[in-house]
Motif scaffolding. Structure first.
Motif, PDB file in Angstrom:
ATOM      1  N   TYR A 222     -14.135-102.639 -91.762  1.00  0.00           N
ATOM      2  CA  TYR A 222     -13.931-102.686 -93.388  1.00  0.00           C
ATOM      3  C   TYR A 222     -14.109-101.619 -93.967  1.00  0.00           C
ATOM      4  N   ARG A 223     -12.943-100.969 -94.961  1.00  0.00           N
ATOM      5  CA  ARG A 223     -13.190 -99.828 -95.529  1.00  0.00           C
ATOM      6  C   ARG A 223     -13.914 -98.671 -94.821  1.00  0.00           C
ATOM      7  N   GLY A 224     -13.502 -98.253 -93.616  1.00  0.00           N
ATOM      8  CA  GLY A 224     -13.756 -97.048 -93.022  1.00  0.00           C
ATOM      9  C   GLY A 224     -15.129 -97.298 -92.278  1.00  0.00           C
ATOM     10  N   THR A 225     -15.739 -98.507 -91.892  1.00  0.00           N
ATOM     11  CA  THR A 225     -16.986 -98.689 -91.165  1.00  0.00           C
ATOM     12  C   THR A 225     -16.673 -99.775 -90.352  1.00  0.00           C
ATOM     13  N   TRP A 226     -17.581-100.067 -89.284  1.00  0.00           N
ATOM     14  CA  TRP A 226     -17.869-101.252 -88.562  1.00  0.00           C
ATOM     15  C   TRP A 226     -19.049-101.991 -88.757  1.00  0.00           C
ATOM     16  N   TYR A 227     -18.809-103.513 -88.772  1.00  0.00           N
ATOM     17  CA  TYR A 227     -19.889-104.303 -89.020  1.00  0.00           C
ATOM     18  C   TYR A 227     -19.858-105.318 -87.740  1.00  0.00           C
ATOM     19  N   LEU A 228     -21.199-105.962 -87.681  1.00  0.00           N
ATOM     20  CA  LEU A 228     -21.150-106.964 -86.728  1.00  0.00           C
ATOM     21  C   LEU A 228     -21.599-108.197 -87.339  1.00  0.00           C
TER      22      LEU A 228
ATOM     23  N   LEU B  57      -2.507 -95.687 -84.654  1.00  0.00           N
ATOM     24  CA  LEU B  57      -3.240 -96.253 -85.771  1.00  0.00           C
ATOM     25  C   LEU B  57      -4.598 -96.470 -85.405  1.00  0.00           C
ATOM     26  N   LEU B  58      -4.839 -97.110 -83.981  1.00  0.00           N
ATOM     27  CA  LEU B  58      -6.184 -97.202 -83.680  1.00  0.00           C
ATOM     28  C   LEU B  58      -6.950 -95.878 -83.563  1.00  0.00           C
ATOM     29  N   ALA B  59      -6.272 -95.028 -83.222  1.00  0.00           N
ATOM     30  CA  ALA B  59      -7.052 -93.756 -83.208  1.00  0.00           C
ATOM     31  C   ALA B  59      -7.544 -93.464 -84.565  1.00  0.00           C
ATOM     32  N   GLY B  60      -7.059 -93.831 -85.456  1.00  0.00           N
ATOM     33  CA  GLY B  60      -7.625 -93.525 -86.868  1.00  0.00           C
ATOM     34  C   GLY B  60      -8.952 -94.294 -87.312  1.00  0.00           C
ATOM     35  N   LEU B  61      -9.069 -95.303 -86.488  1.00  0.00           N
ATOM     36  CA  LEU B  61     -10.318 -96.033 -86.464  1.00  0.00           C
ATOM     37  C   LEU B  61     -11.447 -95.528 -85.592  1.00  0.00           C
ATOM     38  N   ASP B  62     -11.230 -94.852 -84.771  1.00  0.00           N
ATOM     39  CA  ASP B  62     -11.864 -94.452 -83.564  1.00  0.00           C
ATOM     40  C   ASP B  62     -12.732 -93.463 -83.623  1.00  0.00           C
ATOM     41  N   ASP B  63     -14.069 -93.693 -84.035  1.00  0.00           N
ATOM     42  CA  ASP B  63     -15.281 -92.715 -83.922  1.00  0.00           C
ATOM     43  C   ASP B  63     -15.709 -92.481 -82.465  1.00  0.00           C
ATOM     44  N   ASP B  64     -15.952 -91.030 -82.268  1.00  0.00           N
ATOM     45  CA  ASP B  64     -16.010 -90.436 -80.973  1.00  0.00           C
ATOM     46  C   ASP B  64     -15.492 -90.833 -80.012  1.00  0.00           C
TER      47      ASP B  64
ATOM     48  N   ARG C  25     -15.681 -92.378 -94.810  1.00  0.00           N
ATOM     49  CA  ARG C  25     -15.957 -93.121 -93.459  1.00  0.00           C
ATOM     50  C   ARG C  25     -17.535 -93.129 -93.167  1.00  0.00           C
ATOM     51  N   ARG C  26     -17.995 -94.275 -92.684  1.00  0.00           N
ATOM     52  CA  ARG C  26     -19.215 -94.074 -92.317  1.00  0.00           C
ATOM     53  C   ARG C  26     -19.174 -94.255 -90.553  1.00  0.00           C
ATOM     54  N   ARG C  27     -19.538 -92.953 -89.735  1.00  0.00           N
ATOM     55  CA  ARG C  27     -19.216 -93.159 -88.384  1.00  0.00           C
ATOM     56  C   ARG C  27     -20.559 -94.017 -87.541  1.00  0.00           C
ATOM     57  N   VAL C  28     -19.831 -94.503 -86.639  1.00  0.00           N
ATOM     58  CA  VAL C  28     -20.780 -95.413 -85.898  1.00  0.00           C
ATOM     59  C   VAL C  28     -20.994 -94.577 -84.489  1.00  0.00           C
ATOM     60  N   PRO C  29     -22.294 -94.368 -84.065  1.00  0.00           N
ATOM     61  CA  PRO C  29     -22.360 -93.772 -82.611  1.00  0.00           C
ATOM     62  C   PRO C  29     -21.566 -94.591 -81.756  1.00  0.00           C
ATOM     63  N   SER C  30     -21.037 -93.948 -80.449  1.00  0.00           N
ATOM     64  CA  SER C  30     -20.148 -94.538 -79.793  1.00  0.00           C
ATOM     65  C   SER C  30     -21.051 -95.487 -78.979  1.00  0.00           C
ATOM     66  N   ARG C  31     -22.371 -95.439 -78.711  1.00  0.00           N
ATOM     67  CA  ARG C  31     -23.043 -95.880 -77.638  1.00  0.00           C
ATOM     68  C   ARG C  31     -23.384 -97.425 -78.362  1.00  0.00           C
ATOM     69  N   TRP C  32     -23.654 -97.626 -79.464  1.00  0.00           N
ATOM     70  CA  TRP C  32     -23.764 -98.930 -80.370  1.00  0.00           C
ATOM     71  C   TRP C  32     -22.349 -99.579 -80.254  1.00  0.00           C
ATOM     72  N   PHE C  33     -21.493 -98.995 -80.617  1.00  0.00           N
ATOM     73  CA  PHE C  33     -20.119 -99.744 -80.791  1.00  0.00           C
ATOM     74  C   PHE C  33     -19.799-100.253 -79.076  1.00  0.00           C
ATOM     75  N   GLU C  34     -20.188 -99.582 -78.203  1.00  0.00           N
ATOM     76  CA  GLU C  34     -19.620 -99.920 -76.999  1.00  0.00           C
ATOM     77  C   GLU C  34     -20.695-101.196 -76.466  1.00  0.00           C
ATOM     78  N   LEU C  35     -21.868-100.804 -76.756  1.00  0.00           N
ATOM     79  CA  LEU C  35     -22.920-101.937 -76.341  1.00  0.00           C
ATOM     80  C   LEU C  35     -22.881-103.240 -76.962  1.00  0.00           C
ATOM     81  N   LEU C  36     -22.587-103.324 -78.245  1.00  0.00           N
ATOM     82  CA  LEU C  36     -22.409-104.483 -79.165  1.00  0.00           C
ATOM     83  C   LEU C  36     -21.045-105.262 -78.696  1.00  0.00           C
ATOM     84  N   GLY C  37     -20.067-104.358 -78.489  1.00  0.00           N
ATOM     85  CA  GLY C  37     -18.707-104.865 -77.928  1.00  0.00           C
ATOM     86  C   GLY C  37     -18.685-105.551 -76.871  1.00  0.00           C
ATOM     87  N   SER C  38     -19.486-105.031 -75.758  1.00  0.00           N
ATOM     88  CA  SER C  38     -19.967-105.487 -74.291  1.00  0.00           C
ATOM     89  C   SER C  38     -20.535-106.838 -74.559  1.00  0.00           C
TER      90      SER C  38
END
Length: 327
Positions: free
Chosen positions: A186-192, A94-101, A140-153
């Motif tokens: 939310y609805r296919g994309t990530w927000y901070l 299920l998580l894989a369905g939300l997993d960009d890149d 879906r609005r895809r999120v570059p992985s580098r931003w997701f990982e940096l912001l998550g960190s």
């Protein structure tokens, strides 16, 4: 006694008694010879337990040569039942369905392989299960992985972030320093959700609109969860509220649409009731009508707005504008 308990029991018996016969192990575990053989094989092959058969003492023990080489064997500190493993594998899919890149998969793959290994002979079954779980996402609005990982960190480390951000409403870029508070899908994309130090308030940023981001050394400002929810979750959808006063919209769905809408949650604090004529009345809070308008338009002539003249006028204007394109 389930398999996990048996593994720990075998480990305890071999450590406490040194050498234990097959018959003694079987009696202690109250299992069949075939089950005990499978358990011993699993401990050796899957968990690298240095269990050997001692022909002289006619029993099983831990290999003393492994200990002499400094190799220490310990069972994992956390175990799951087979049902729990299947549930975790399903969650992974299920998580894989939300997993960009493949952002999440890269970090979860070792755990996934370990879980499949713990299933032993059922690993093929687990892979088959995962192929039968599918998440379908649209727009879906895809999120570059580098931003997701940096912001998550930054969120985990409680550090500030410098952002160069594209604001779609005025089509301009701005630079700002923010303190991350939470990630929202939310609805296919990530927000901070973050405290913006430039505007001195809580703001929600779409990760796909981040043009550049840098991790700063400064410690992030902490905002209590209740304050965060009150500011950003009070209104409708992604336009949660902010500094705008929250209003309530009353929507009346006809009997046909009511069969579907009655099962939907438009907002956690919504109020709803079935009317005597078969219609369905839904009341939802909103601060910005943008997203609510789009969802109302999605139901076409199956819904009407009651009471809220401004919202009803906005809906009517959008419908007239759309109709003019098909005149």
């Amino acid at each position: 006694m389930d398999r996990t308990e048996r593994f720990y029991k075998i480990e305890l018996l071999l450590r406490s008694r040194g050498c234990v016969s097959f018959a003694a192990l079987r009696d202690e575990l109250a299992v069949s010879p075939a089950t005990l053989k499978r358990d011993l094989q699993y401990l050796r092959d899957r968990l690298n337990a240095p269990i050997v058969y001692d022909a002289f003492d006619n029993g099983y023990r831990f290999d003393t040569t492994a200990a002499a080489r400094g190799e220490r064997h310990e069972l994992p500190g956390m175990w799951f039942s087979e049902n729990e493993i299947h549930a975790l594998l399903t969650m992974h899919q299920l998580l894989a369905g939300l997993d960009d890149d493949g952002v999440l998969s890269r970090h979860l793959q070792p755990m996934l392989e370990r879980l499949q290994g713990m299933l032993g002979a059922d690993a093929a079954e687990s892979r088959e299960l995962m192929r039968r779980i599918k998440v379908i996402g649209t727009a879906r609005r895809r999120v570059p992985s580098r931003w997701f990982e940096l912001l998550g960190s930054a969120l985990v480390q409680r550090r500030r972030i410098w952002l160069r951000y594209f604001k779609r409403s005025d089509r301009r870029e701005s630079e700002r320093e923010v303190s991350p508070q939470r990630l929202v899908h939310y609805r296919g994309t990530w927000y901070l959700d973050a405290w913006c130090h430039a505007s001195d308030g809580l703001r929600r940023f779409a990760l796909d609109a981040v043009r550049e981001a840098k991790l700063l050394e400064a410690k992030a400002k902490n905002v209590p969860v209740r304050e965060l929810e009150a500011a950003l979750d009070a209104g409708y959808g992604i336009y949660g509220g902010g500094d705008t006063k929250v209003k309530w919209a009353t929507l009346l769905f006809n009997a046909d649409a009511a069969q579907w809408v009655a099962s939907e949650e438009w907002h956690p604090q919504q109020k709803a009731r079935h009317l005597a004529d078969g219609r369905y009345e839904l009341q939802v809070p909103y601060a910005d009508a943008t997203e609510l308008t789009m969802d109302i338009l999605r139901h076409g002539d199956s819904v009407t707005v009651a009471g809220d003249k401004a919202l009803a006028a906005a809906i009517a204007l959008r419908l007239k504008s759309a109709l003019s394109r098909y005149a």
